[in-house]
Design a protein around this motif. Structure first.
Motif, PDB file in Angstrom:
ATOM      1  N   VAL A 140       6.943  -7.523  14.202  1.00 36.25           N
ATOM      2  CA  VAL A 140       7.880  -5.933  14.363  1.00 36.25           C
ATOM      3  C   VAL A 140       7.788  -6.223  12.635  1.00 36.25           C
ATOM      4  CG1 VAL A 140       9.605  -4.731  14.739  1.00 36.25           C
ATOM      5  CG2 VAL A 140       8.424  -6.413  16.235  1.00 36.25           C
ATOM      6  N   LEU A 141       6.849  -4.404  11.956  1.00 41.51           N
ATOM      7  CA  LEU A 141       6.111  -3.722  11.615  1.00 41.51           C
ATOM      8  C   LEU A 141       7.240  -2.688  11.307  1.00 41.51           C
ATOM      9  CD1 LEU A 141       5.309  -4.249   8.440  1.00 41.51           C
ATOM     10  CD2 LEU A 141       2.947  -1.809  10.338  1.00 41.51           C
ATOM     11  N   SER A 142       8.332  -2.510  10.424  1.00 44.68           N
ATOM     12  CA  SER A 142       9.540  -1.266  10.539  1.00 44.68           C
ATOM     13  C   SER A 142       9.958  -1.274   8.858  1.00 44.68           C
ATOM     14  CB  SER A 142      11.237  -1.884  11.014  1.00 44.68           C
ATOM     15  OG  SER A 142      11.802  -1.147  10.908  1.00 44.68           O
ATOM     16  N   ASP A 143       9.492  -0.265   8.348  1.00 48.14           N
ATOM     17  CA  ASP A 143       9.919   0.290   7.485  1.00 48.14           C
ATOM     18  C   ASP A 143       9.092   0.267   5.555  1.00 48.14           C
ATOM     19  OD1 ASP A 143      11.519   2.343   8.278  1.00 48.14           O
ATOM     20  OD2 ASP A 143      13.229   0.916   7.657  1.00 48.14           O
ATOM     21  N   GLY A 144       7.638  -0.437   6.801  1.00 47.76           N
ATOM     22  CA  GLY A 144       7.411  -1.293   5.832  1.00 47.76           C
ATOM     23  C   GLY A 144       7.354  -2.114   5.521  1.00 47.76           C
ATOM     24  N   LYS A 145       8.276  -2.952   6.489  1.00 52.61           N
ATOM     25  CA  LYS A 145       8.127  -4.715   6.310  1.00 52.61           C
ATOM     26  C   LYS A 145       8.199  -5.356   7.514  1.00 52.61           C
ATOM     27  CE  LYS A 145      11.850  -4.069   2.240  1.00 52.61           C
ATOM     28  NZ  LYS A 145      10.680  -4.819   1.333  1.00 52.61           N
ATOM     29  N   ILE A 146       8.042  -6.400   7.156  1.00 49.56           N
ATOM     30  CA  ILE A 146       7.781  -7.151   8.555  1.00 49.56           C
ATOM     31  C   ILE A 146       9.519  -7.711   8.625  1.00 49.56           C
ATOM     32  CG2 ILE A 146       7.776  -9.173  10.202  1.00 49.56           C
ATOM     33  CD1 ILE A 146       5.444  -7.413   9.545  1.00 49.56           C
ATOM     34  N   ALA A 147       9.887  -7.167   9.968  1.00 47.77           N
ATOM     35  CA  ALA A 147      11.423  -7.673  10.355  1.00 47.77           C
ATOM     36  C   ALA A 147      11.633  -8.633  10.912  1.00 47.77           C
ATOM     37  CB  ALA A 147      12.112  -6.395  11.191  1.00 47.77           C
ATOM     38  N   LYS A 171       0.979  -0.882   0.567  1.00 43.89           N
ATOM     39  CA  LYS A 171      -0.337   0.367   0.158  1.00 43.89           C
ATOM     40  C   LYS A 171       0.710   1.226  -0.072  1.00 43.89           C
ATOM     41  CE  LYS A 171      -3.314   2.800   0.489  1.00 43.89           C
ATOM     42  NZ  LYS A 171      -4.693   2.268  -1.316  1.00 43.89           N
ATOM     43  N   SER A 172       0.550   2.085  -0.724  1.00 42.17           N
ATOM     44  CA  SER A 172       1.451   3.138  -1.107  1.00 42.17           C
ATOM     45  C   SER A 172       0.168   4.379  -0.916  1.00 42.17           C
ATOM     46  CB  SER A 172       2.032   3.941  -2.136  1.00 42.17           C
ATOM     47  OG  SER A 172       3.324   3.075  -2.421  1.00 42.17           O
ATOM     48  N   PHE A 173       0.498   5.730  -0.166  1.00 38.23           N
ATOM     49  CA  PHE A 173       0.277   6.769  -0.726  1.00 38.23           C
ATOM     50  C   PHE A 173       1.207   8.336  -1.240  1.00 38.23           C
ATOM     51  CE2 PHE A 173      -1.706   4.422   3.692  1.00 38.23           C
ATOM     52  CZ  PHE A 173      -2.768   4.756   3.642  1.00 38.23           C
ATOM     53  N   GLY A 174       0.237   7.973  -2.416  1.00 38.48           N
ATOM     54  CA  GLY A 174       1.284   8.959  -3.350  1.00 38.48           C
ATOM     55  C   GLY A 174       2.553   8.588  -3.158  1.00 38.48           C
ATOM     56  N   ASP A 187      -2.673  -1.772  -2.895  1.00 43.87           N
ATOM     57  CA  ASP A 187      -2.830  -1.541  -3.782  1.00 43.87           C
ATOM     58  C   ASP A 187      -2.537  -3.059  -4.618  1.00 43.87           C
ATOM     59  OD1 ASP A 187      -2.943   1.035  -3.910  1.00 43.87           O
ATOM     60  OD2 ASP A 187      -0.671   1.299  -2.967  1.00 43.87           O
ATOM     61  N   SER A 188      -2.066  -3.928  -4.068  1.00 42.84           N
ATOM     62  CA  SER A 188      -1.680  -5.386  -4.349  1.00 42.84           C
ATOM     63  C   SER A 188      -1.664  -6.310  -2.928  1.00 42.84           C
ATOM     64  CB  SER A 188      -0.844  -5.463  -5.348  1.00 42.84           C
ATOM     65  OG  SER A 188       0.596  -5.479  -4.163  1.00 42.84           O
ATOM     66  N   PRO A 204       7.119   1.178  15.709  1.00 44.22           N
ATOM     67  CA  PRO A 204       6.957   2.209  15.785  1.00 44.22           C
ATOM     68  C   PRO A 204       5.567   3.538  14.860  1.00 44.22           C
ATOM     69  CG  PRO A 204       8.456   2.097  14.709  1.00 44.22           C
ATOM     70  CD  PRO A 204       8.037   0.854  14.261  1.00 44.22           C
ATOM     71  N   ASN A 205       5.276   4.608  15.686  1.00 45.16           N
ATOM     72  CA  ASN A 205       4.484   5.794  15.194  1.00 45.16           C
ATOM     73  C   ASN A 205       4.609   5.881  13.133  1.00 45.16           C
ATOM     74  OD1 ASN A 205       3.204   6.333  16.915  1.00 45.16           O
ATOM     75  ND2 ASN A 205       4.509   7.904  17.814  1.00 45.16           N
ATOM     76  N   GLY A 206       3.749   5.704  13.157  1.00 40.15           N
ATOM     77  CA  GLY A 206       4.275   5.541  11.143  1.00 40.15           C
ATOM     78  C   GLY A 206       4.419   4.216  11.212  1.00 40.15           C
ATOM     79  N   ALA A 207       4.566   3.116  10.643  1.00 42.92           N
ATOM     80  CA  ALA A 207       5.332   2.021  10.612  1.00 42.92           C
ATOM     81  C   ALA A 207       4.295   1.170   9.559  1.00 42.92           C
ATOM     82  CB  ALA A 207       5.162   1.104  11.397  1.00 42.92           C
ATOM     83  N   GLY A 208       2.654   1.561   9.998  1.00 40.77           N
ATOM     84  CA  GLY A 208       1.763   0.960   9.169  1.00 40.77           C
ATOM     85  C   GLY A 208       0.689   0.202   9.957  1.00 40.77           C
ATOM     86  N   LYS A 209       0.946   0.182  11.416  1.00 36.46           N
ATOM     87  CA  LYS A 209      -0.420  -0.776  11.693  1.00 36.46           C
ATOM     88  C   LYS A 209      -1.611  -0.201  11.869  1.00 36.46           C
ATOM     89  CE  LYS A 209       1.362   0.120  16.376  1.00 36.46           C
ATOM     90  NZ  LYS A 209       2.424   1.550  15.340  1.00 36.46           N
ATOM     91  N   THR A 210      -1.862   0.812  11.821  1.00 41.08           N
ATOM     92  CA  THR A 210      -3.525   1.098  11.440  1.00 41.08           C
ATOM     93  C   THR A 210      -3.631   0.666  10.280  1.00 41.08           C
ATOM     94  OG1 THR A 210      -3.240   2.812  13.254  1.00 41.08           O
ATOM     95  CG2 THR A 210      -4.456   3.374  11.596  1.00 41.08           C
ATOM     96  N   THR A 211      -3.003   0.891   9.090  1.00 41.60           N
ATOM     97  CA  THR A 211      -2.918   1.078   7.485  1.00 41.60           C
ATOM     98  C   THR A 211      -3.043  -0.482   6.895  1.00 41.60           C
ATOM     99  OG1 THR A 211      -1.781   2.458   7.222  1.00 41.60           O
ATOM    100  CG2 THR A 211      -2.393   1.658   5.001  1.00 41.60           C
ATOM    101  N   ALA A 212      -2.339  -1.531   8.121  1.00 40.83           N
ATOM    102  CA  ALA A 212      -2.982  -2.825   7.650  1.00 40.83           C
ATOM    103  C   ALA A 212      -4.260  -2.847   8.362  1.00 40.83           C
ATOM    104  CB  ALA A 212      -1.351  -3.241   8.216  1.00 40.83           C
ATOM    105  N   VAL A 213      -4.530  -2.481   9.185  1.00 42.62           N
ATOM    106  CA  VAL A 213      -5.858  -2.766   9.711  1.00 42.62           C
ATOM    107  C   VAL A 213      -6.686  -2.043   8.976  1.00 42.62           C
ATOM    108  CG1 VAL A 213      -7.168  -2.842  12.034  1.00 42.62           C
ATOM    109  CG2 VAL A 213      -5.226  -2.923  12.214  1.00 42.62           C
ATOM    110  N   LYS A 214      -7.098  -1.351   8.899  1.00 40.88           N
ATOM    111  CA  LYS A 214      -7.819  -0.812   8.070  1.00 40.88           C
ATOM    112  C   LYS A 214      -8.108  -1.082   6.799  1.00 40.88           C
ATOM    113  CE  LYS A 214      -8.331   4.059   9.105  1.00 40.88           C
ATOM    114  NZ  LYS A 214      -7.476   5.627   9.162  1.00 40.88           N
ATOM    115  N   ILE A 215      -6.955  -1.867   6.309  1.00 39.99           N
ATOM    116  CA  ILE A 215      -7.120  -2.421   4.706  1.00 39.99           C
ATOM    117  C   ILE A 215      -7.434  -4.224   4.822  1.00 39.99           C
ATOM    118  CG2 ILE A 215      -5.554  -4.156   2.413  1.00 39.99           C
ATOM    119  CD1 ILE A 215      -3.345  -1.548   3.591  1.00 39.99           C
ATOM    120  N   LEU A 216      -7.173  -4.386   6.380  1.00 37.50           N
ATOM    121  CA  LEU A 216      -8.005  -6.150   6.550  1.00 37.50           C
ATOM    122  C   LEU A 216      -9.390  -6.561   7.251  1.00 37.50           C
ATOM    123  CD1 LEU A 216      -4.805  -7.569   8.644  1.00 37.50           C
ATOM    124  CD2 LEU A 216      -5.709  -8.200   6.216  1.00 37.50           C
ATOM    125  N   SER A 217      -9.668  -4.929   7.393  1.00 36.39           N
ATOM    126  CA  SER A 217     -11.043  -4.862   8.178  1.00 36.39           C
ATOM    127  C   SER A 217     -12.160  -4.425   6.620  1.00 36.39           C
ATOM    128  CB  SER A 217     -10.999  -3.940   9.486  1.00 36.39           C
ATOM    129  OG  SER A 217     -10.248  -2.805   9.075  1.00 36.39           O
TER     130      SER A 217
END
Length: 328
Positions: A218-225, A23-26, A68-69, A49-62
């Motif tokens: 653990v999510l970091s820089d958009g990837k599962i670390a 998922k990308s925003f712009g 995007d793919s 951390p803040n901004g890592a994409g946790k809430t974005t993942a929840v919003k997509i799965l729900s």
């Protein structure tokens, strides 16, 4: 519903799965091909951390926003093909309460029952049952704006349960709560899981993930670390050790002379032996002490905690690649 292999010959249903979620925003890439599998009836915690994409993942799965793919399934339903079936199977409690403060707790519950198309009789029965379960009976007819933070979060979760979902997304459900309210919420989550509900949890409280989660990613820089149980993640971090403390200076000196790769504390008469804290290593140390006739007065095992894991995986330094079984 798809199944996931827990162990040899053991297949268990998968409640939530994601493969290659992007998922990308712009021009900002938020989720960069993440893979997740959450067994039914378990707690899965997504840290970052803040901004890592946790809430974005929840919003997509729900189904609140689209990916995007990626191949995504929730409750056995394809998120892209049949989002309505996904919505019927899940409940979502976000970071910010959905409670309407201008009406009473009971009215909030009945409103949610109406949204689920329950009859008035059934709606009142379900509302009363949940208000009792969440210890909100005494406050049920008071405006929700008069509730404490913990009461509002309990009411929010009670509203989520009106439709009896088998999968619940909790996006930082205890943020801002005092320790007692947080522990009360933990108890509620454990009760839900004991009833077979699957919980997908995002949190910044590492203790919360350690207490509740069967598996953690653990999510970091958009990837599962890293991904695994709390104990598996802790073993990824160097610094674990076994500490031997002696009251007899002669026994301490003997042990220090015989053991290699130990850290000495001559003042405290203690030795620190590097260890991953596993049962195998602990047994080897105990067998060695027995074979040499050396008796320590105290043996303690020190392992890295999730704070260490979080900072190591989300900081600038990268860990060596984890074992394959922890990557899956």
């Amino acid at each position: 519903m798809p199944t996931s292999r827990k162990g040899d010959g053991d297949l268990s249903p998968v409640a939530i799965s994601a493969a290659g979620l992007r998922k990308s925003f712009g021009d900002k890439l938020v989720l960069d091909g993440i893979d997740l599998r959450v067994p039914a009836g378990s707690v899965f915690a997504l840290l970052g951390p803040n901004g890592a994409g946790k809430t974005t993942a929840v919003k997509i799965l729900s189904t609140l926003i689209t990916a995007d793919s990626g191949e995504l399934r929730v409750g056995g339903h394809d998120v892209a093909v049949d989002p309505q079936a996904v919505r019927a199977a899940i409940g979502v409690t976000g970071q910010f309460s959905a409670v309407d403060g201008l009406i009473t707790g009971e009215e909030n519950m009945l409103l949610m029952a109406d949204l689920h198309h329950l009859s008035k009789r059934e709606g009142r029965r379900v509302a009363a049952q949940l208000l009792e379960r969440f210890d909100l009976v005494d406050a049920a007819r008071k405006p929700a704006q008069s509730y404490s933070g913990g009461m509002k979060r309990r009411l929010d979760l009670a509203m989520t349960l009106v439709g009896n979902p088998r999968i619940i997304f909790l996006d930082e459900p205890t943020t801002g709560l005092d320790p007692r309210s947080r522990h009360n919420m933990w108890g509620i989550i454990r009760e839900l899981v004991s009833d077979g509900v699957t919980v997908f949890l995002t949190t910044q409280y590492l203790e919360e993930a350690d207490e509740l989660a069967d598996r953690i990613a653990v999510l970091s820089d958009g990837k599962i670390a890293a991904q695994g149980t709390a104990d598996e993640l802790k073993r990824l971090i160097p610094g674990g050790h076994v500490r031997l403390r002696f009251s007899d200076p002669a026994a301490y000196r003997t042990a220090a002379d015989v053991l290699r790769e130990v850290t000495r504390d001559d003042e405290a008469l203690s030795l620190s032996i590097p260890s991953d804290g596993s049962q195998r290593e602990l047994r080897a140390i105990l067998d060695w002490l027995d074979s040499t006739g050396i008796e320590a007065d105290e043996l303690t095992v020190h392992t890295p905690d999730l704070d260490d894991v979080f900072f190591a995986l989300t900081g600038p330094a990268n860990l060596p690649k984890q074992p394959e079984e922890n990557v899956r």
